[in-house]
Enzyme design. Structure first.
Site, PDB file in Angstrom:
ATOM      1  N   ASN A   1      95.795  48.208  68.230  1.00  0.00           N
ATOM      2  CA  ASN A   1      97.144  48.021  68.270  1.00  0.00           C
ATOM      3  C   ASN A   1      98.190  48.371  69.530  1.00  0.00           C
ATOM      4  O   ASN A   1      97.845  49.593  69.926  1.00  0.00           O
ATOM      5  CB  ASN A   1      97.898  48.996  67.176  1.00  0.00           C
ATOM      6  CG  ASN A   1      99.193  49.038  67.190  1.00  0.00           C
ATOM      7  OD1 ASN A   1      99.960  48.120  67.477  1.00  0.00           O
ATOM      8  ND2 ASN A   1      99.948  50.124  66.546  1.00  0.00           N
ATOM      9  N   TRP A   2      98.450  47.211  70.192  1.00  0.00           N
ATOM     10  CA  TRP A   2      99.027  47.681  71.565  1.00  0.00           C
ATOM     11  C   TRP A   2     100.492  48.236  71.510  1.00  0.00           C
ATOM     12  O   TRP A   2     101.054  48.576  72.327  1.00  0.00           O
ATOM     13  CB  TRP A   2      99.044  46.192  72.295  1.00  0.00           C
ATOM     14  CG  TRP A   2      97.956  45.656  72.622  1.00  0.00           C
ATOM     15  CD1 TRP A   2      96.664  46.242  72.294  1.00  0.00           C
ATOM     16  CD2 TRP A   2      97.692  44.285  73.386  1.00  0.00           C
ATOM     17  NE1 TRP A   2      95.662  45.336  72.878  1.00  0.00           N
ATOM     18  CE2 TRP A   2      96.452  44.076  73.626  1.00  0.00           C
ATOM     19  CE3 TRP A   2      98.693  43.458  73.997  1.00  0.00           C
ATOM     20  CZ2 TRP A   2      95.626  43.063  74.189  1.00  0.00           C
ATOM     21  CZ3 TRP A   2      98.053  42.390  74.457  1.00  0.00           C
ATOM     22  CH2 TRP A   2      96.810  42.050  74.799  1.00  0.00           C
ATOM     23  N   LYS A   3     100.932  48.170  70.177  1.00  0.00           N
ATOM     24  CA  LYS A   3     102.301  48.779  70.032  1.00  0.00           C
ATOM     25  C   LYS A   3     103.317  47.893  71.142  1.00  0.00           C
ATOM     26  O   LYS A   3     103.174  46.644  71.334  1.00  0.00           O
ATOM     27  CB  LYS A   3     102.543  49.963  70.542  1.00  0.00           C
ATOM     28  CG  LYS A   3     101.360  50.990  69.727  1.00  0.00           C
ATOM     29  CD  LYS A   3     101.697  52.393  69.739  1.00  0.00           C
ATOM     30  CE  LYS A   3     100.506  53.120  68.774  1.00  0.00           C
ATOM     31  NZ  LYS A   3     100.949  54.356  68.517  1.00  0.00           N
TER      32      LYS A   3
ATOM     33  N   HIS B   1     102.723  50.642  59.544  1.00  0.00           N
ATOM     34  CA  HIS B   1     102.344  51.618  60.405  1.00  0.00           C
ATOM     35  C   HIS B   1     103.212  52.692  60.532  1.00  0.00           C
ATOM     36  O   HIS B   1     104.483  52.612  60.153  1.00  0.00           O
ATOM     37  CB  HIS B   1     102.452  50.982  61.858  1.00  0.00           C
ATOM     38  CG  HIS B   1     101.803  51.860  62.849  1.00  0.00           C
ATOM     39  ND1 HIS B   1     102.400  52.874  63.471  1.00  0.00           N
ATOM     40  CD2 HIS B   1     100.318  51.788  63.449  1.00  0.00           C
ATOM     41  CE1 HIS B   1     101.650  53.242  64.416  1.00  0.00           C
ATOM     42  NE2 HIS B   1     100.415  52.802  64.304  1.00  0.00           N
TER      43      HIS B   1
ATOM     44  N   GLU C   1     104.982  54.438  62.534  1.00  0.00           N
ATOM     45  CA  GLU C   1     106.076  54.205  63.425  1.00  0.00           C
ATOM     46  C   GLU C   1     107.142  53.317  62.654  1.00  0.00           C
ATOM     47  O   GLU C   1     108.113  53.427  62.892  1.00  0.00           O
ATOM     48  CB  GLU C   1     105.580  53.711  64.815  1.00  0.00           C
ATOM     49  CG  GLU C   1     104.803  54.860  65.457  1.00  0.00           C
ATOM     50  CD  GLU C   1     103.889  54.295  66.384  1.00  0.00           C
ATOM     51  OE1 GLU C   1     103.742  53.100  66.975  1.00  0.00           O
ATOM     52  OE2 GLU C   1     103.032  55.098  66.903  1.00  0.00           O
TER      53      GLU C   1
ATOM     54  N   GLU D   1      95.419  56.519  58.862  1.00  0.00           N
ATOM     55  CA  GLU D   1      95.858  57.074  60.210  1.00  0.00           C
ATOM     56  C   GLU D   1      96.791  58.276  59.982  1.00  0.00           C
ATOM     57  O   GLU D   1      98.045  58.389  59.719  1.00  0.00           O
ATOM     58  CB  GLU D   1      96.863  56.107  60.882  1.00  0.00           C
ATOM     59  CG  GLU D   1      96.075  54.816  61.185  1.00  0.00           C
ATOM     60  CD  GLU D   1      96.684  53.961  62.464  1.00  0.00           C
ATOM     61  OE1 GLU D   1      95.952  53.928  63.459  1.00  0.00           O
ATOM     62  OE2 GLU D   1      97.862  53.951  62.408  1.00  0.00           O
TER      63      GLU D   1
ATOM     64  N   GLY E   1      98.364  59.078  68.800  1.00  0.00           N
ATOM     65  CA  GLY E   1      98.720  59.449  70.167  1.00  0.00           C
ATOM     66  C   GLY E   1      98.844  60.857  70.591  1.00  0.00           C
ATOM     67  O   GLY E   1      99.411  61.253  71.622  1.00  0.00           O
TER      68      GLY E   1
ATOM     69  N   SER F   1      93.724  58.632  67.733  1.00  0.00           N
ATOM     70  CA  SER F   1      93.166  59.212  69.108  1.00  0.00           C
ATOM     71  C   SER F   1      91.611  58.759  68.893  1.00  0.00           C
ATOM     72  O   SER F   1      90.791  59.665  69.510  1.00  0.00           O
ATOM     73  CB  SER F   1      93.550  60.709  69.260  1.00  0.00           C
ATOM     74  OG  SER F   1      94.661  61.111  69.273  1.00  0.00           O
TER      75      SER F   1
ATOM     76  N   GLY G   1      95.048  52.635  69.115  1.00  0.00           N
ATOM     77  CA  GLY G   1      96.347  52.503  69.851  1.00  0.00           C
ATOM     78  C   GLY G   1      95.830  52.680  71.491  1.00  0.00           C
ATOM     79  O   GLY G   1      95.542  51.706  71.953  1.00  0.00           O
ATOM     80  N   GLY G   2      96.400  53.643  72.051  1.00  0.00           N
ATOM     81  CA  GLY G   2      96.405  53.965  73.480  1.00  0.00           C
ATOM     82  C   GLY G   2      95.110  53.249  74.087  1.00  0.00           C
ATOM     83  O   GLY G   2      95.212  52.517  75.126  1.00  0.00           O
TER      84      GLY G   2
HETATM   85  C1  PEP Z   1      97.853  53.594  66.386  1.00  0.00           C
HETATM   86  O1  PEP Z   1      98.719  53.540  67.233  1.00  0.00           O
HETATM   87  O2  PEP Z   1      97.706  53.319  65.437  1.00  0.00           O
HETATM   88  C2  PEP Z   1      97.014  54.770  67.002  1.00  0.00           C
HETATM   89  C3  PEP Z   1      95.934  55.103  66.097  1.00  0.00           C
HETATM   90  O3  PEP Z   1      97.331  55.227  68.236  1.00  0.00           O
HETATM   91  P1  PEP Z   1      96.201  56.114  68.978  1.00  0.00           P
HETATM   92  O4  PEP Z   1      94.808  55.355  69.037  1.00  0.00           O
HETATM   93  O5  PEP Z   1      96.953  56.072  70.585  1.00  0.00           O
HETATM   94  O6  PEP Z   1      96.168  57.401  68.419  1.00  0.00           O
END
Ligand code: PEP
Length: 264
Positions: A12-14, A106, A108, A176, A182, A222, A243-244
């Site tokens: 997920n590049w957000k 998600h 967010e 999640e 994050g 993470s 994500g990141g």
């Molecule tokens: C996400 O954006 O769904 C996520 C899990 O981010 P991260 O891996 O950065 O915690």
């Protein structure tokens, strides 16, 4: 990792990477996976990226021209198929770009855009109408964890959507924990397995054994190349939503090649 389910490593590049950066990142991901002789099936994971909407056409062109073993999808879709909904993107448009997946709910989106379980159910229905596979995200906040324990909120979020479905839909569920996204503070694999097991039990109860066994449940929060193996050893975790770490093609490819260090 369930024996009969092909693992899914989803990035997920957000709101990161414009279409030019997307081309460079997917190209590098393609080369890195090829170098590592990445393949699907029993030995390999399916790899998918979820760029911003504006990148999808570029990603489609690249994946198709270079025949990359990379799937892609959008980070959201409209609950509506067409009409006067300024700013929204229809599942029909995503299908026309050969998206396979779409993320729904998600945290967010739930937090900053007020998406309720009801809205998530409508979006899952829209995805299925257009033969997109919804990646439904569920998870508890730190406060929920303290008040209700880990599984209660994600189980109720999943139940609210599944109760609206019929038949044998193909969907992916991503557990999640909001406190892990994050934060650099991933759940332990035991914590993630406990919730993933509870989620699979809800799928079994509401949609039956076949859907429960076929549905991939991802862990997200993470995830890195150094902790993916622990999650993938768990029986009810079939992949990761990253994500990141998915913004760096080398690191994301290393996560996708978890079999090298998972020991299963
Ligand atoms: C996400 O954006 O769904 C996520 C899990 O981010 P991260 O891996 O950065 O915690």
């Amino acid at each position: 990792m369930g024996v009969s389910r092909i693992p899914l490593i989803a990035g997920n590049w957000k709101m990161n990477l414009d279409h030019l950066q997307a081309i460079a990142t997917v190209q590098k991901l393609g080369w890195t996976l090829q170098e590592g002789r990445h393949s699907y099936g029993a030995d390999g994971a399916e790899v998918a990226v979820f760029p911003p909407f504006t990148d999808l056409r570029s990603v489609q062109t690249l994946v198709s021209a270079d025949r990359l073993d990379i799937r892609y999808g959008a980070q959201d879709l409209s609950a509506h198929d067409s009409g006067a909904y300024t700013g929204e993107v229809s599942g029909a448009f995503l299908k026309a770009l050969e998206c396979r997946y779409v993320i729904v709910g998600h945290s967010e989106r739930r937090q900053y855009h007020g998406e309720t379980d009801e809205v998530c159910a409508q979006k899952v229905a829209a995805a299925l109408r257009h033969r997109l596979v919804p990646v439904l995200c569920v998870g508890e906040t730190a406060e929920d964890l303290e008040t209700h324990g880990a599984a209660a909120v994600p189980v109720s979020q999943l139940r609210a959507v599944l109760e609206t479905l019929q038949g044998e839909p193909e969907l992916v569920v991503a557990y999640e924990p909001v406190w892990a996204i994050g934060s650099g503070q991933a759940a332990t694999s035991e914590q993630a397995q406990a919730v993933a097991g509870a989620l699979r039990a809800v799928i079994r109860e509401l949609l039956g054994d076949g859907v429960a066994e076929a549905t991939r449940i991802l862990y997200g929060g993470s995830v890195k190349s150094t902790n993916i193996a622990g999650f993938m050893r768990e029986p009810d975790i079939d992949g990761a939503l990253v994500g990141g770490a998915s913004l760096d093609a080398t690191e994301f490819a290393a996560i996708a090649r978890f079999q090298k260090h998972v020991g299963v």
